[in-house]
Structure formats: C-alpha cells, structure tokens
Design a protein around this motif. Structure first.
Motif, mmCIF file in Angstrom:
data_model
loop_
_atom_site.group_PDB
_atom_site.id
_atom_site.type_symbol
_atom_site.label_atom_id
_atom_site.label_comp_id
_atom_site.label_asym_id
_atom_site.label_seq_id
_atom_site.Cartn_x
_atom_site.Cartn_y
_atom_site.Cartn_z
ATOM 1 N N PRO A 1 -14.709 -2.102 -1.886
ATOM 2 C CA PRO A 1 -13.801 -2.037 -3.159
ATOM 3 C C PRO A 1 -12.770 -0.921 -3.145
ATOM 4 O O PRO A 1 -13.201 0.260 -2.854
ATOM 5 N N TRP A 2 -11.831 -1.553 -3.895
ATOM 6 C CA TRP A 2 -10.740 -0.327 -4.174
ATOM 7 C C TRP A 2 -10.175 -0.864 -5.519
ATOM 8 O O TRP A 2 -10.043 -2.010 -5.654
ATOM 9 N N TYR A 3 -9.702 0.097 -6.244
ATOM 10 C CA TYR A 3 -9.012 0.039 -7.544
ATOM 11 C C TYR A 3 -7.487 0.169 -7.200
ATOM 12 O O TYR A 3 -7.272 1.375 -6.664
ATOM 13 N N ARG A 4 -6.866 -0.570 -7.625
ATOM 14 C CA ARG A 4 -5.266 -0.142 -7.641
ATOM 15 C C ARG A 4 -4.835 0.488 -8.852
ATOM 16 O O ARG A 4 -4.779 0.102 -9.885
ATOM 17 N N VAL A 5 -4.829 2.098 -8.508
ATOM 18 C CA VAL A 5 -4.484 2.980 -9.602
ATOM 19 C C VAL A 5 -2.918 3.310 -9.799
ATOM 20 O O VAL A 5 -2.769 4.092 -10.831
ATOM 21 N N GLY A 6 -2.190 2.741 -9.050
ATOM 22 C CA GLY A 6 -0.827 3.323 -9.017
ATOM 23 C C GLY A 6 0.031 2.397 -7.993
ATOM 24 O O GLY A 6 -0.364 1.653 -7.109
ATOM 25 N N LEU A 7 1.378 2.232 -8.688
ATOM 26 C CA LEU A 7 2.379 1.314 -8.085
ATOM 27 C C LEU A 7 3.687 1.626 -8.244
ATOM 28 O O LEU A 7 3.944 2.093 -9.433
ATOM 29 N N ALA A 8 4.431 1.703 -6.913
ATOM 30 C CA ALA A 8 5.789 1.926 -7.135
ATOM 31 C C ALA A 8 6.351 0.620 -6.492
ATOM 32 O O ALA A 8 5.972 0.415 -5.576
ATOM 33 N N TYR A 9 7.138 -0.093 -7.417
ATOM 34 C CA TYR A 9 7.883 -1.354 -7.016
ATOM 35 C C TYR A 9 9.288 -1.274 -7.187
ATOM 36 O O TYR A 9 9.670 -1.151 -8.527
ATOM 37 N N ASP A 10 9.991 -1.831 -6.524
ATOM 38 C CA ASP A 10 11.631 -1.689 -6.552
ATOM 39 C C ASP A 10 12.225 -3.139 -7.064
ATOM 40 O O ASP A 10 13.476 -3.043 -7.103
ATOM 41 N N SER A 11 11.334 -4.009 -7.383
ATOM 42 C CA SER A 11 11.952 -5.134 -8.032
ATOM 43 C C SER A 11 12.576 -5.030 -9.490
ATOM 44 O O SER A 11 11.723 -4.313 -10.295
ATOM 45 N N PRO A 12 13.783 -5.452 -9.781
ATOM 46 C CA PRO A 12 14.272 -5.147 -10.874
ATOM 47 C C PRO A 12 13.538 -5.802 -11.915
ATOM 48 O O PRO A 12 13.784 -5.466 -13.161
ATOM 49 N N GLU A 13 12.893 -7.010 -11.800
ATOM 50 C CA GLU A 13 11.987 -7.651 -12.869
ATOM 51 C C GLU A 13 10.575 -6.723 -13.118
ATOM 52 O O GLU A 13 10.003 -6.826 -14.067
ATOM 53 N N PHE A 14 10.579 -5.713 -12.239
ATOM 54 C CA PHE A 14 9.010 -4.905 -12.695
ATOM 55 C C PHE A 14 9.264 -3.966 -13.766
ATOM 56 O O PHE A 14 8.131 -3.785 -14.555
ATOM 57 N N VAL A 15 10.223 -3.239 -13.743
ATOM 58 C CA VAL A 15 10.566 -2.317 -15.060
ATOM 59 C C VAL A 15 9.988 -2.988 -16.356
ATOM 60 O O VAL A 15 9.265 -1.950 -17.094
ATOM 61 N N SER B 1 -5.317 7.291 4.151
ATOM 62 C CA SER B 1 -6.790 7.256 3.604
ATOM 63 C C SER B 1 -7.507 8.338 3.875
ATOM 64 O O SER B 1 -7.811 8.694 4.931
ATOM 65 N N ASN B 2 -8.241 8.660 2.942
ATOM 66 C CA ASN B 2 -9.622 9.319 3.321
ATOM 67 C C ASN B 2 -11.021 8.613 3.314
ATOM 68 O O ASN B 2 -12.110 9.104 3.309
ATOM 69 N N TYR B 3 -10.744 7.323 2.806
ATOM 70 C CA TYR B 3 -11.561 6.366 3.056
ATOM 71 C C TYR B 3 -12.813 6.367 1.917
ATOM 72 O O TYR B 3 -13.234 5.324 1.466
ATOM 73 N N THR B 4 -13.063 7.572 1.227
ATOM 74 C CA THR B 4 -13.955 7.754 0.182
ATOM 75 C C THR B 4 -13.257 7.977 -1.153
ATOM 76 O O THR B 4 -14.104 7.587 -2.213
ATOM 77 N N GLU B 5 -12.048 8.167 -1.251
ATOM 78 C CA GLU B 5 -11.497 8.515 -2.487
ATOM 79 C C GLU B 5 -10.325 7.794 -2.912
ATOM 80 O O GLU B 5 -10.015 6.989 -3.709
ATOM 81 N N TYR B 6 -9.273 7.902 -1.713
ATOM 82 C CA TYR B 6 -7.855 7.165 -2.163
ATOM 83 C C TYR B 6 -7.293 6.591 -0.722
ATOM 84 O O TYR B 6 -7.574 7.132 0.199
ATOM 85 N N SER B 7 -6.156 5.731 -1.043
ATOM 86 C CA SER B 7 -5.450 5.442 0.032
ATOM 87 C C SER B 7 -4.103 4.999 -0.356
ATOM 88 O O SER B 7 -3.891 4.615 -1.604
ATOM 89 N N LEU B 8 -3.081 5.245 0.463
ATOM 90 C CA LEU B 8 -1.780 4.990 0.178
ATOM 91 C C LEU B 8 -1.444 3.880 1.214
ATOM 92 O O LEU B 8 -1.383 3.827 2.293
ATOM 93 N N GLN C 1 7.059 -1.823 -1.829
ATOM 94 C CA GLN C 1 6.164 -1.277 -2.895
ATOM 95 C C GLN C 1 5.231 -0.412 -2.307
ATOM 96 O O GLN C 1 4.825 -0.622 -0.997
ATOM 97 N N VAL C 2 4.570 0.695 -2.779
ATOM 98 C CA VAL C 2 3.676 1.742 -2.544
ATOM 99 C C VAL C 2 2.499 1.536 -3.476
ATOM 100 O O VAL C 2 3.005 1.352 -4.775
ATOM 101 N N SER C 3 1.380 1.172 -3.041
ATOM 102 C CA SER C 3 0.007 0.977 -4.083
ATOM 103 C C SER C 3 -0.730 2.356 -3.448
ATOM 104 O O SER C 3 -0.788 2.695 -2.365
ATOM 105 N N LEU C 4 -1.239 2.805 -4.689
ATOM 106 C CA LEU C 4 -2.224 3.964 -4.673
ATOM 107 C C LEU C 4 -3.598 3.269 -4.914
ATOM 108 O O LEU C 4 -3.718 2.829 -6.029
ATOM 109 N N TYR C 5 -4.518 3.258 -4.027
ATOM 110 C CA TYR C 5 -5.827 2.688 -4.168
ATOM 111 C C TYR C 5 -6.910 3.886 -4.293
ATOM 112 O O TYR C 5 -6.787 4.823 -3.798
#
Length: 179
Positions: A35-49, A116-123, A136-140
């Motif tokens: 299991p992972w939570y997506r806790v951050g997102l950088a997305y360059d689509s103009p529709e995203f903002v 990723s450190n596998y136990t806390e976060y992943s980029l 896009q960049v996702s932070l999990y």
C-alpha cells in the motif's frame, strides 16, 4: 535559424530531463509492493491548476506478477462517486522503470521509480520520453502524511525537472473513497 535553435534547445532539455530521470539503483519490486498513499503531485497539464483544490490524498496498492510487471490499484472519488482504477505497468530492461498505455492520453508512457526507501516514501516520475507534455512527479508515502524534509525534497526535485510552483500540490485531506 529560429527552428534550428528551437530544435537544439528541445534536444538539450530532453537529454537533461532523461539524465535526471533515472531509476533507483538496485530497485527491488518486492520491497516496493504494497500500500502507498499519493501525498504529493506535480503535474504540468494546463487543466490541472484549476482542479488542484479538489485533489485529495488517495491510496493505492502495488502488486507484482511473476514476470516482474507491476499493477497499481487506486481508489478515489470520481464524478460518479467512489471509483477504482487499475494500471498495468510492464517492466523494461531497467529495474524500476516501467511502461504503460495511458487510456486518457492514448499514448505509451514511462513510469520510473527514481527514489524510494521502501518503508516511508517514493518519488515516481511519469512521462512520455522526448515529449514533456504529459509529465508528472508523484510523491508516495506508506502513511498519508510525511516528514517536512521529504515534502521539501519532492518540491525541489519537481522544480529541478522544470515544474512550476503552481503545478506542485501536497493535498491536506484524505479521499474518503481511498480505503
């Protein structure tokens, strides 16, 4: 002359982008699964903002198959209530790098676990090689909140890849459909 300069600039940027987006050394899909939570997102689509204010922390689950492919199941709120999406990531010759077909954009994209450190976060970076149009960049995180140092690392990495500050989001609420 303008066309030549533009083409050379795009080629240089592409090489720079590809040099920065490399899979994590010694990536281990078994340790990454779960299991992972997506806790951050950088997305360059103009529709995203304009939609940023609606994005919530969502939860997904990564499983692997015997061939080394990965499947991501994500639950979240959609237009018709709670929805479930499944993404099938095909392995490549580089551990930590996968490809998948985006139904939304109708193109094949690369998915790379850059850190990723596998136990806390992943980029994780999703992109179409040579074209940054759908990047896009996702932070999990293994939990729905992460330490400020990790959030800052995500912000800095996204800025390094050329994302604007407006395209970076760290949602504060958890999607009620994600569990």
């Amino acid at each position: 002359m303008f066309l030549v300069v533009t083409i050379l600039s795009v080629m240089l940027w592409t090489q720079c982008f590809n040099a920065i987006v490399r899979p994590q050394k010694d990536f281990d899909l078994q340790r990454f699964s779960g299991p992972w939570y997506r806790v951050g997102l950088a997305y360059d689509s103009p529709e995203f903002v304009p939609l940023k204010k609606y994005l919530q922390v969502s939860k997904g689950n990564i499983t692997s198959d015997t061939d080394g492919n990965a499947n991501l199941t994500v639950r979240g709120t959609g237009k018709k209530g709670c929805m479930c999406g499944v993404y099938h990531y095909k392995k490549t010759d580089l551990p930590g790098q996968f490809t998948y077909f985006s139904d939304r954009h109708q193109i094949w994209k690369d998915v790379t676990v850059v850190e990723s450190n596998y136990t806390e976060y992943s980029l994780v970076v999703k992109y179409k090689e040579i074209m940054k149009n759908f990047s896009q960049v996702s932070l999990y995180g293994r939990f729905p909140t992460l330490r400020e140092e990790i959030l800052e690392r995500f912000r800095n990495y996204s800025l390094l890849l050329g994302f604007s500050a407006e395209s970076i989001l760290i949602p504060s609420s958890i999607d009620p459909c994600s569990d």
